[in-house]
Scaffold this motif. Structure first.
Motif, PDB file in Angstrom:
ATOM      1  N   GLY A 283      36.738   2.035  -7.248  1.00  0.00           N
ATOM      2  CA  GLY A 283      36.379   3.384  -6.807  1.00  0.00           C
ATOM      3  C   GLY A 283      34.913   3.684  -7.023  1.00  0.00           C
ATOM      4  N   VAL A 284      34.094   2.636  -6.988  1.00  0.00           N
ATOM      5  CA  VAL A 284      32.659   2.763  -7.239  1.00  0.00           C
ATOM      6  C   VAL A 284      31.904   1.947  -6.200  1.00  0.00           C
ATOM      7  N   ASP A 285      30.897   2.554  -5.596  1.00  0.00           N
ATOM      8  CA  ASP A 285      30.061   1.771  -4.688  1.00  0.00           C
ATOM      9  C   ASP A 285      28.869   1.214  -5.462  1.00  0.00           C
ATOM     10  N   ILE A 286      28.211   0.257  -4.874  1.00  0.00           N
ATOM     11  CA  ILE A 286      27.134  -0.449  -5.576  1.00  0.00           C
ATOM     12  C   ILE A 286      25.962   0.473  -5.905  1.00  0.00           C
ATOM     13  N   GLU A 287      25.646   1.410  -5.030  1.00  0.00           N
ATOM     14  CA  GLU A 287      24.525   2.319  -5.297  1.00  0.00           C
ATOM     15  C   GLU A 287      24.818   3.219  -6.499  1.00  0.00           C
ATOM     16  N   THR A 288      26.047   3.670  -6.621  1.00  0.00           N
ATOM     17  CA  THR A 288      26.428   4.491  -7.772  1.00  0.00           C
ATOM     18  C   THR A 288      26.308   3.680  -9.057  1.00  0.00           C
TER      19      THR A 288
ATOM     20  N   LEU B 121      30.657   0.905 -16.359  1.00  0.00           N
ATOM     21  CA  LEU B 121      31.969   1.368 -15.908  1.00  0.00           C
ATOM     22  C   LEU B 121      32.341   2.696 -16.559  1.00  0.00           C
ATOM     23  N   ALA B 122      32.033   2.853 -17.831  1.00  0.00           N
ATOM     24  CA  ALA B 122      32.307   4.118 -18.519  1.00  0.00           C
ATOM     25  C   ALA B 122      31.436   5.235 -17.941  1.00  0.00           C
ATOM     26  N   GLU B 123      30.193   4.917 -17.652  1.00  0.00           N
ATOM     27  CA  GLU B 123      29.253   5.914 -17.115  1.00  0.00           C
ATOM     28  C   GLU B 123      29.722   6.471 -15.770  1.00  0.00           C
ATOM     29  N   VAL B 124      30.358   5.618 -14.959  1.00  0.00           N
ATOM     30  CA  VAL B 124      30.820   6.070 -13.638  1.00  0.00           C
ATOM     31  C   VAL B 124      32.270   6.556 -13.680  1.00  0.00           C
ATOM     32  N   GLY B 125      32.870   6.565 -14.868  1.00  0.00           N
ATOM     33  CA  GLY B 125      34.203   7.141 -15.023  1.00  0.00           C
ATOM     34  C   GLY B 125      35.366   6.240 -14.664  1.00  0.00           C
ATOM     35  N   VAL B 126      35.181   4.927 -14.720  1.00  0.00           N
ATOM     36  CA  VAL B 126      36.279   3.997 -14.430  1.00  0.00           C
ATOM     37  C   VAL B 126      37.173   3.876 -15.660  1.00  0.00           C
ATOM     38  N   ASP B 127      38.466   4.053 -15.456  1.00  0.00           N
ATOM     39  CA  ASP B 127      39.456   3.843 -16.511  1.00  0.00           C
ATOM     40  C   ASP B 127      39.795   2.353 -16.500  1.00  0.00           C
TER      41      ASP B 127
END
Length: 152
Positions: A49-54, A136-142
């Protein structure tokens, strides 16, 4: 060395990750670069649920925060990039550990080749001090929930 990797996983590790490291001006391929390399794969990006730019932005923010913690204001400062070179960038010990975890996951699941999904699992299994884990934590991935979906 990477003959047991699928084409997508091989590209993530040997092409995209070193390119991301050079783009950031880094002289070694770390777990954060492996994560960015994996995010070149559309399915992996959708799974997280994360794109490379994010992810790139999150990594830059973490770098700025780390520098600020020691009194350096790096806002607005552009990183130098390393131009393409014929020499391979070495892998950090963390990146090597991630590749070992990916191999272990592939073996455990009975896969004959290491695929992007195995790399993703290896990244998700990193410890809390790992740079990719921090991104991953910074972008909110569980990580636990995604890991359960990726490799049951």
């Amino acid at each position: 060395m990477f003959e047991r990797f699928t084409a997508g996983a091989r590209a993530a590790v040997t092409v995209h990750a070193p390119t991301e490291a050079r783009r950031r001006g880094d002289r070694r391929v770390g777990t954060e670069h492996l994560l960015l390399g994996v995010l070149h794969d559309v399915e992996a990006a959708q799974t997280l649920g994360v794109d490379i730019e994010t992810a790139r932005s999150a990594l830059a923010a973490l770098d700025e925060a780390a520098l600020a913690a020691i009194g350096i204001d790096a806002r607005g400062v552009e990183r130098a990039t390393i131009t393409e070179s014929s020499t391979r960038l070495p892998f950090t010990s963390g990146a090597k550990a991630t590749l070992s975890r990916a191999l272990a996951v592939a073996r455990r699941t009975g896969a004959r080749r290491i695929a992007v999904v195995h790399l993703l699992a290896g990244l998700l299994d990193g410890d809390r001090t790992d740079p990719a884990t921090n991104v991953l934590a910074e972008v909110g991935v569980d990580r636990v929930a995604v890991r359960a979906r990726v490799v049951p």
